[in-house]
Design a protein around this motif. Sequence first.
Motif, PDB file in Angstrom:
ATOM      1  N   PRO A 203     -15.306  31.570   5.748  1.00 16.98           N
ATOM      2  CA  PRO A 203     -14.320  32.469   5.123  1.00 16.98           C
ATOM      3  C   PRO A 203     -13.738  33.516   6.064  1.00 16.98           C
ATOM      4  CG  PRO A 203     -16.236  32.198   3.713  1.00 16.98           C
ATOM      5  CD  PRO A 203     -16.588  31.561   5.009  1.00 16.98           C
ATOM      6  N   ASN A 204     -14.529  33.987   7.023  1.00 16.26           N
ATOM      7  CA  ASN A 204     -14.082  35.051   7.926  1.00 16.26           C
ATOM      8  C   ASN A 204     -13.542  34.509   9.245  1.00 16.26           C
ATOM      9  OD1 ASN A 204     -16.768  34.236   8.441  1.00 16.26           O
ATOM     10  ND2 ASN A 204     -17.224  36.117   9.558  1.00 16.26           N
ATOM     11  N   VAL A 205     -13.145  33.224   9.232  1.00 13.34           N
ATOM     12  CA  VAL A 205     -12.653  32.543  10.435  1.00 13.34           C
ATOM     13  C   VAL A 205     -11.256  31.993  10.201  1.00 13.34           C
ATOM     14  CG1 VAL A 205     -12.956  30.449  11.832  1.00 13.34           C
ATOM     15  CG2 VAL A 205     -14.924  31.932  11.369  1.00 13.34           C
ATOM     16  N   ILE A 206     -10.410  32.113  11.221  1.00 15.11           N
ATOM     17  CA  ILE A 206      -9.127  31.402  11.246  1.00 15.11           C
ATOM     18  C   ILE A 206      -9.169  30.496  12.469  1.00 15.11           C
ATOM     19  CG2 ILE A 206      -7.818  33.082  12.628  1.00 15.11           C
ATOM     20  CD1 ILE A 206      -6.374  31.529   9.496  1.00 15.11           C
ATOM     21  N   MET A 207      -8.752  29.227  12.337  1.00 21.16           N
ATOM     22  CA  MET A 207      -8.863  28.277  13.436  1.00 21.16           C
ATOM     23  C   MET A 207      -7.499  27.723  13.842  1.00 21.16           C
ATOM     24  SD  MET A 207     -12.265  26.009  12.507  1.00 21.16           S
ATOM     25  CE  MET A 207     -11.700  25.530  10.860  1.00 21.16           C
ATOM     26  N   TYR A 208      -7.370  27.496  15.155  1.00 24.11           N
ATOM     27  CA  TYR A 208      -6.193  26.839  15.720  1.00 24.11           C
ATOM     28  C   TYR A 208      -6.674  25.735  16.654  1.00 24.11           C
ATOM     29  CZ  TYR A 208      -3.561  30.912  14.062  1.00 24.11           C
ATOM     30  OH  TYR A 208      -2.993  31.897  13.278  1.00 24.11           O
ATOM     31  N   LEU A 209      -6.215  24.531  16.440  1.00 19.57           N
ATOM     32  CA  LEU A 209      -6.597  23.380  17.249  1.00 19.57           C
ATOM     33  C   LEU A 209      -5.638  23.250  18.430  1.00 19.57           C
ATOM     34  CD1 LEU A 209      -8.342  20.827  17.628  1.00 19.57           C
ATOM     35  CD2 LEU A 209      -6.860  19.672  15.971  1.00 19.57           C
ATOM     36  N   ASP A 210      -6.173  23.119  19.628  1.00 19.07           N
ATOM     37  CA  ASP A 210      -5.328  23.095  20.815  1.00 19.07           C
ATOM     38  C   ASP A 210      -4.386  21.895  20.815  1.00 19.07           C
ATOM     39  OD1 ASP A 210      -4.908  24.371  23.606  1.00 19.07           O
ATOM     40  OD2 ASP A 210      -5.056  22.231  24.008  1.00 19.07           O
ATOM     41  N   ALA A 211      -3.122  22.158  21.180  1.00 20.71           N
ATOM     42  CA  ALA A 211      -2.093  21.112  21.191  1.00 20.71           C
ATOM     43  C   ALA A 211      -1.333  21.070  22.514  1.00 20.71           C
ATOM     44  CB  ALA A 211      -1.124  21.338  20.033  1.00 20.71           C
ATOM     45  N   GLY A 212      -1.983  21.461  23.601  1.00 18.59           N
ATOM     46  CA  GLY A 212      -1.328  21.387  24.899  1.00 18.59           C
ATOM     47  C   GLY A 212      -0.137  22.317  24.983  1.00 18.59           C
ATOM     48  N   HIS A 213       1.001  21.805  25.444  1.00 20.89           N
ATOM     49  CA  HIS A 213       2.213  22.602  25.574  1.00 20.89           C
ATOM     50  C   HIS A 213       3.433  21.688  25.609  1.00 20.89           C
ATOM     51  CE1 HIS A 213       2.218  21.414  29.827  1.00 20.89           C
ATOM     52  NE2 HIS A 213       0.954  21.836  29.901  1.00 20.89           N
ATOM     53  N   GLY A 214       4.602  22.286  25.689  1.00 24.06           N
ATOM     54  CA  GLY A 214       5.832  21.513  25.614  1.00 24.06           C
ATOM     55  C   GLY A 214       6.036  20.523  26.739  1.00 24.06           C
ATOM     56  N   GLY A 215       5.450  20.798  27.895  1.00 25.48           N
ATOM     57  CA  GLY A 215       5.564  19.868  29.012  1.00 25.48           C
ATOM     58  C   GLY A 215       4.517  18.787  28.990  1.00 25.48           C
ATOM     59  N   TRP A 216       3.754  18.731  27.913  1.00 25.63           N
ATOM     60  CA  TRP A 216       2.659  17.762  27.795  1.00 25.63           C
ATOM     61  C   TRP A 216       2.910  16.852  26.594  1.00 25.63           C
ATOM     62  CZ3 TRP A 216      -3.148  19.619  28.289  1.00 25.63           C
ATOM     63  CH2 TRP A 216      -3.982  18.500  28.361  1.00 25.63           C
ATOM     64  N   LEU A 217       2.767  17.402  25.401  1.00 23.05           N
ATOM     65  CA  LEU A 217       3.008  16.602  24.204  1.00 23.05           C
ATOM     66  C   LEU A 217       4.442  16.749  23.697  1.00 23.05           C
ATOM     67  CD1 LEU A 217      -0.295  17.007  22.125  1.00 23.05           C
ATOM     68  CD2 LEU A 217       0.303  15.310  23.867  1.00 23.05           C
ATOM     69  N   GLY A 218       5.259  17.508  24.430  1.00 26.21           N
ATOM     70  CA  GLY A 218       6.640  17.700  24.010  1.00 26.21           C
ATOM     71  C   GLY A 218       7.568  16.552  24.368  1.00 26.21           C
ATOM     72  N   TRP A 219       7.118  15.619  25.193  1.00 25.13           N
ATOM     73  CA  TRP A 219       7.932  14.448  25.528  1.00 25.13           C
ATOM     74  C   TRP A 219       8.184  13.614  24.267  1.00 25.13           C
ATOM     75  CZ3 TRP A 219       9.864  13.988  30.415  1.00 25.13           C
ATOM     76  CH2 TRP A 219       9.290  14.793  31.403  1.00 25.13           C
ATOM     77  N   ASP A 220       9.351  13.019  24.203  1.00 27.66           N
ATOM     78  CA  ASP A 220       9.724  12.237  23.027  1.00 27.66           C
ATOM     79  C   ASP A 220       8.664  11.207  22.661  1.00 27.66           C
ATOM     80  OD1 ASP A 220      12.047  13.695  23.168  1.00 27.66           O
ATOM     81  OD2 ASP A 220      13.292  12.037  23.906  1.00 27.66           O
ATOM     82  N   ALA A 221       8.095  10.566  23.693  1.00 25.83           N
ATOM     83  CA  ALA A 221       7.113   9.512  23.452  1.00 25.83           C
ATOM     84  C   ALA A 221       5.752  10.046  23.015  1.00 25.83           C
ATOM     85  CB  ALA A 221       6.942   8.658  24.721  1.00 25.83           C
ATOM     86  N   ASN A 222       5.541  11.355  23.166  1.00 26.98           N
ATOM     87  CA  ASN A 222       4.228  11.929  22.861  1.00 26.98           C
ATOM     88  C   ASN A 222       4.172  12.707  21.546  1.00 26.98           C
ATOM     89  OD1 ASN A 222       3.351  10.941  25.313  1.00 26.98           O
ATOM     90  ND2 ASN A 222       3.553  12.890  26.394  1.00 26.98           N
ATOM     91  N   LEU A 223       5.323  13.075  21.016  1.00 29.63           N
ATOM     92  CA  LEU A 223       5.347  13.942  19.841  1.00 29.63           C
ATOM     93  C   LEU A 223       4.632  13.331  18.635  1.00 29.63           C
ATOM     94  CD1 LEU A 223       8.999  15.284  20.139  1.00 29.63           C
ATOM     95  CD2 LEU A 223       6.932  16.702  20.119  1.00 29.63           C
ATOM     96  N   LYS A 224       5.027  12.149  18.240  1.00 23.37           N
ATOM     97  CA  LYS A 224       4.418  11.526  17.074  1.00 23.37           C
ATOM     98  C   LYS A 224       2.959  11.150  17.309  1.00 23.37           C
ATOM     99  CE  LYS A 224       5.068   7.824  13.663  1.00 23.37           C
ATOM    100  NZ  LYS A 224       5.950   6.690  13.230  1.00 23.37           N
TER     101      LYS A 224
END
Length: 396
Positions: A203-224
């Motif tokens: 309850p006292n935690v907020i979580m964010y899962l790492d998603a790299g950055h725009g130069g990594w998963l931002g490529w068209d082939a990597n987004l989906k």
Amino acid sequence: MKFTNSAILAFATTALAAPSATTPVKPRKAVAACSSAVTLDATTNIWQKYKLHANTYYRKEVEAAVSALTDSSLAAAAASVADIGTFLWLDTIENIGKFEPAVADVPCEEILGLVIYDLPGRDCAAKASNGELKVGEISKYKSQYIDPIVKLIKAHPNTAFALIIEPDSLPNLVTNSDKTACKNSAAGYRDGVAYALKNLNLPNVIMYLDAGHGGWLGWDANLKPGAQELAKAYTAAGKPKQLRGIATNTAGWNQWDASPGEFSTASDAKYNKCQNEKIYVETFGAALKTAGMPNHAVVDTGRNGVSGLRAEWGDWCNVKGAGFGIRPTADTGSSLADAFVWIKPGGESDGTSDSSANRYDSFCGKSDAFQPSPEAGTWNQAYFEELIQNAKPSLV
């Protein structure tokens, strides 16, 4: 070389803070914690209420750095960094020992940021930040790493916590699946991330899962594929309600809203519309929504104050000429970006430039990497002073 469309799936990872020995630190004077249990509403932007805590470990590093300055004119600016909220990396089993001193001085209106980062075969595409657990040691990861952290957080229900979950792990499975180390680590990564998300769903935690950055998963082939990989972990964890979304640019250098973008003139730029992190958060966020996962974000602005420094978008190690970036704030101008935060502690090395070292990674010897630099996670005084000098906006 610049990344071409054919090289997209081999995109290199970002190196992060690696294990460092636990240094005994006495907590600062105790302050008034909340008088009752904290409950964080993950359907809201909690950063509009809570300030990121300036943890005692980074404070001590900065205070020591101030006393060792080679340029006394930087003293005031350097000292001010100690008061800026920064995430604490629990990057080894031993470093879980940092938890109690760090939580001792967190006031009720602040939130303690922690990075959960110790998967078996950690950071499979970068030698500099390899971890302590070997591929296959998933039971040890669960029982000796995640479970003790869960127990500690449960013992402090009156404190708010923000967690970044396993930087680089799932993005590596999207783009570096051809590497033997990543292929061997895949099952453990997926199992470990799901276990962490499920059990840290408190309850006292907020979580964010790492998603790299725009130069990594931002490529068209990597987004989906990237969105689907993260969404599968969310589903495997039982869709934990305390997961708010993703963390981007962790230990990274990408600008938030630079236009047209640092690598917009590259020959392969047409294959990546995410030329800054704002576009990435919004574009990848849409893909996450389609995949069925929460899609709000925090963005690391700790060292991205200066742009145009890298020879290639994938250069990640101690980038030369870097400066501290925008201080932690919930004022991002984007409905999907909850906050700018400092995840990577500025001044701690990304990796050593000593080519004879066991954990030397060639990225740390490139022409755009600061040299000399010590092992990952070790303090680099000269680099810290560079971050001060080049801070944008300036620190004082």
